[in-house]
Design an enzyme around this catalytic site. Sequence first.
Site, PDB file in Angstrom:
ATOM      1  CB  THR A 274     -11.568  -3.792   4.252  1.00  0.00           C
ATOM      2  OG1 THR A 274     -11.697  -2.886   2.789  1.00  0.00           O
ATOM      3  CG2 THR A 274     -10.470  -3.281   4.946  1.00  0.00           C
TER       4      THR A 274
ATOM      5  CG  MET B  36     -15.670   0.636   4.486  1.00  0.00           C
ATOM      6  SD  MET B  36     -14.911   1.819   3.919  1.00  0.00           S
ATOM      7  CE  MET B  36     -14.062   1.439   1.762  1.00  0.00           C
TER       8      MET B  36
END
Length: 347
Positions: free
Chosen positions: A170, A288
């Site tokens: 991410t 993440m």
Amino acid sequence: MNGLRKIRVLIVDDSALIRAILTEVVSSFPDLEAVGAAAHPLQARDMIKALNPDVLTLDVEMPKMDGLTFLERLMRLRPMPVLMISSMTERGSEVALNALELGAVDFIAKPKLDVASGLQGYAEEIAGKIRMAFHARASSCIHGQSTVSSVSHSGKFSGPEKIVLVGSSTGGTEALKVFLEPMPADAPAILITQHMPEAFTKSFAARLNGLCRMNVKEAEEGERVLSGHVYVAPGHSHLRVTRNGAGYMLRLGGDAPVNHHRPSVDVLFQSAVQSVGANGLVVLLTGMGRDGAQGMLQMRQAGAYTIAQDEATSVVYGMPRAAVEVGAVDEVLPLGAIARRVLEHLR
């Protein structure tokens, strides 16, 4: 979750059905709250001021103003975490990349058929990505901290056997651009695993290729690794590197996901322990989860130099934090300083 307070979500979609479904999906989770639903960006603008949501879900094709135009204005005037939820076709892969470039944290593709039941089936993914977006820093703020340190190109690199391995998730699409743009055309080969759906990796590699002096492409099975080239793992396969005589070869594998991902960063890093070892330089960027931490530790133990992106410039400080926690990192740096440090080390 932020204490006992629910994450406040504003839904923006021109379809009344989709707004109703997403409201129902969000409200079904105890830590999430759908505070409103807007039919178009002009309505959303007023609702943002009135409701002060934590996260925005945003469609692309809408009346009065398209989602990308609204996203660009929003990130300039009031940066906040945005999750794109839109119908993504092959044409839409460019749209998704544009959205990430403009500052969206992530995206979810609406199902092409039977959208109602399809979105219900995506409920856990939607909730997970809303939570992740809430904990992410708005990308426009990060970009402001990611000014690239000047990179001078002086002296030859230490040998063709050197190789750079990079993992990201991410926030990685923009972080990789910041990392790769300063690289000279003759830099050692760079192998990248970025968590990304299959339909997007070829477009992403092509976009990077247009911005970089190095030659950027989607990795192919059995390909020889060449200096001056960047190889991006395709979204359908793990990327591994093996020895091939004096050089390296790329291998692709459709085996089971690792850390819930295929491609997995750990798979790439662990494949390099025997084949690359101390000739490797390993970089872990924003993302993440924990993918890449164990593989980075094994590479460090094999003699490779390891660098993790710092928390201040990460959209999500998950993967780099995990690597630091297990003792896998030699150096933690802001995004804009990593390319220069990599080049210094390779020389």
